[in-house]
Design an enzyme around this catalytic site. Structure first.
Site, PDB file in Angstrom:
ATOM      1  N   HIS A 268       0.857  -1.201   0.000  1.00  0.00           N
ATOM      2  CA  HIS A 268       0.000   0.000   0.000  1.00  0.00           C
ATOM      3  C   HIS A 268       0.891   1.248   0.000  1.00  0.00           C
ATOM      4  O   HIS A 268       1.676   1.441  -0.904  1.00  0.00           O
ATOM      5  CB  HIS A 268      -0.948  -0.096   1.207  1.00  0.00           C
ATOM      6  N   HIS A 307      -2.645  -2.327  -9.735  1.00  0.00           N
ATOM      7  CA  HIS A 307      -3.603  -1.665  -8.853  1.00  0.00           C
ATOM      8  C   HIS A 307      -4.890  -2.478  -8.838  1.00  0.00           C
ATOM      9  O   HIS A 307      -5.280  -3.057  -9.844  1.00  0.00           O
ATOM     10  CB  HIS A 307      -3.909  -0.247  -9.361  1.00  0.00           C
ATOM     11  N   ASP A 363       2.744   5.239  -6.850  1.00  0.00           N
ATOM     12  CA  ASP A 363       4.004   5.091  -6.120  1.00  0.00           C
ATOM     13  C   ASP A 363       5.221   4.913  -7.017  1.00  0.00           C
ATOM     14  O   ASP A 363       6.352   4.917  -6.526  1.00  0.00           O
ATOM     15  CB  ASP A 363       3.893   3.877  -5.179  1.00  0.00           C
TER      16      ASP A 363
END
Ligand code: SDX
Length: 441
Positions: A268, A307, A363
């Site tokens: 995460h 994702h 990210d």
């Protein structure tokens, strides 16, 4: 006109059931009427990790994972990143609409004047080891704030909720910066109310001996846009933690400690830190094919890719990638950028990633910007937690006010032992008998 229902036939009994469809969904509780025999509990849905289960109605964030769409309260993320600032977006997410100039000024003043933390926070901050991970410190200090504001338990009082919202949004950068300063043995730098939200965070992070810290405007803008991009993302893992813990009617500080803990995980919010570690391990563009081969052999993951919702390019990643160029113009480029670009180039054309619809997520590039700005990798998830505070608070308040919600308590499918009788220790197989233990003396 076909009815908005599912007709379910239970072949065990031959019975059929009409289950209403609303908003492309059925209520799981409507399945409980389906029983194979009187007295049965009834059918439950089995959905590990809630892959296909809506747990709430929300009006905060809309994502279309196939079309790379992300809207906060209806406003496209691209327009907010381009034209707004984080404090205004935090207002939008928490309050539901863009503020009027008067509302914005009041909101900005409230946040600015809640940035200080009780001096005792420094005492337990000092208790952490010098190399304590700042996310571990944040989990502890956010939870500890609940002890400084016992009144925060009055969660059904709107004024009380508003005050805690101001405190949490305002104090997260202070806690984050204090954790960093502690880790490098630096004195804590206090908030400077003359600076913007992002500028003040940079001040508390990097102020040295100068009388007044002056943030670099390019870096201040970059941090502010990154905060906008990280502010909310509907029912992600950490927001789900905030909602599940909040459903017990605990105060928002304690619920948010759980959200910070969930965000800490490498799958995460911890992924941005893992991306930099991965790029460092790859080391050079020439080593990328070998790394990709390992991933395709199931030896590790391409961190920053993939994702649960986006099965196309994460719109936030696209904005961050563009921003990275501006930051690198000021800070100088990163050798890791070439490695990241080559990884993306290969992955976007390789069947393994294409068939699994794996694209860069938020990210993948954010860590490169943070690195170029001088943040240590351990601070990257903290830089995610600061802005996500606005989303966590908004989602928590939506839960509190939702008449359909109650304490979260999922069902399970039991796969353990049937009833069995207790056997005293002395009678169990392998029990030592008196003969086994020679008499003393
Ligand atoms: C965030 O939910 C949110 O909105 C989160 C977030 C937010 O703003 O709050 O967007 C922020 O957390 C972004 C994600 C950051 N995490 C990472 O970058 C870690 C690497 N990514 C993965 O671990 C993964 O993609 C997840 C966790 C993000 C999503 O996992 P899913 O949806 O459970 O997908 P999965 O694990 O079931 O994978 C499906 C397939 C599997 O292959 P098969 O078993 O079918 O052969 O895709 C593969 C996985 O092995 N896969 C990957 C991969 N991600 C999935 N293979 C290589 N590299 C990857 N990164």
């Amino acid at each position: 006109m076909p009815k908005d229902t599912l007709t379910i036939r239970d072949n065990r009994t031959g019975k059929t059931y009409e289950i209403p469809i609303q908003d492309e969904s059925i209520r799981a509780m409507d399945l409980r009427q389906i029983k194979s025999a009187e007295g049965d509990f009834g059918i439950v849905t089995y959905d590990p990790a809630l892959l296909n289960t809506a747990v709430c109605r929300s009006s905060i964030t809309f994502i279309d994972g196939d079309k790379s769409v992300l809207n906060y309260r209806g406003y496209p993320i691209e327009q907010l990143a381009e034209q707004s600032n984080f404090l205004e977006v935090a207002y939008l997410i928490v309050n539901g609409n863009l503020p009027s100039p008067k509302q914005y000024m009041k909101w900005e003043s409230e946040i600015t004047h809640h940035t200080m933390v009780h001096e005792n926070v420094k005492k337990f901050m000092d208790g952490f080891w010098h190399d304590a991970h700042p996310m571990g410190i944040l989990v502890g200090t956010v939870g500890a704030l609940s002890t400084f504001y016992p009144g925060a338990k009055d969660i059904f009082n709107p004024d009380c909720r508003r005050r805690q919202s101001h405190r949490l949004i305002a104090k997260m950068p202070t806690l984050a910066a204090f954790a960093y300063r502690h880790s490098c043995g630096m004195p804590y730098a206090y908030p400077d109310n003359d600076l913007s939200y992002a500028g003040n965070f940079l001040n508390m992070m990097f102020k040295m001996t100068e009388v007044k810290y002056k943030p670099d405007p390019v870096l201040e803008k970059a941090i502010d846009v990154l905060f906008i991009l990280h502010a909310d993302h509907e029912q992600n893992c950490s927001t789900s933690a905030m909602r599940v813990v909040g459903s017990s009617q605990v105060d928002p500080f304690s619920a948010m400690a759980a959200a910070v803990a969930a965000l800490y995980g490498p799958l995460h919010g911890g992924a941005n830190e893992e991306v930099l570690k991965m790029l460092g391990e790859i080391g050079s563009v020439s080593k990328v094919p070998e790394f990709i081969k390992k991933v395709k052999n199931g030896e590790g993951r391409l961190m920053g890719f993939g994702h649960r919702v986006y099965k196309s390019y994460d719109p936030r990643a696209r904005i961050i990638k563009h921003m990275a160029e501006q930051v690198f113009d000021v800070q100088g480029s990163s050798p890791m950028l070439e490695v990241a670009r080559e990884l993306e180039r290969i992955a976007l054309q390789d069947d393994y990633f294409v068939t699994r619809r794996l694209y860069p997520n938020i990210d993948f590039y954010s860590g490169l910007i943070y690195q170029s700005m001088g943040f240590p990798t351990s601070m990257y998830p903290v830089l995610f937690a600061i802005p996500r505070t606005a989303g966590w608070i908004a989602q928590w308040e939506e839960l509190i006010l939702d008449p359909e919600q109650k304490i979260s308590r999922p069902r399970q499918l039991y796969s353990g032992a049937a009833r069995r009788e207790y056997v005293p220790l002395a009678q169990r197989a392998g029990a030592r008998t008196p003969a086994d233990s020679p008499r003393p003396g």
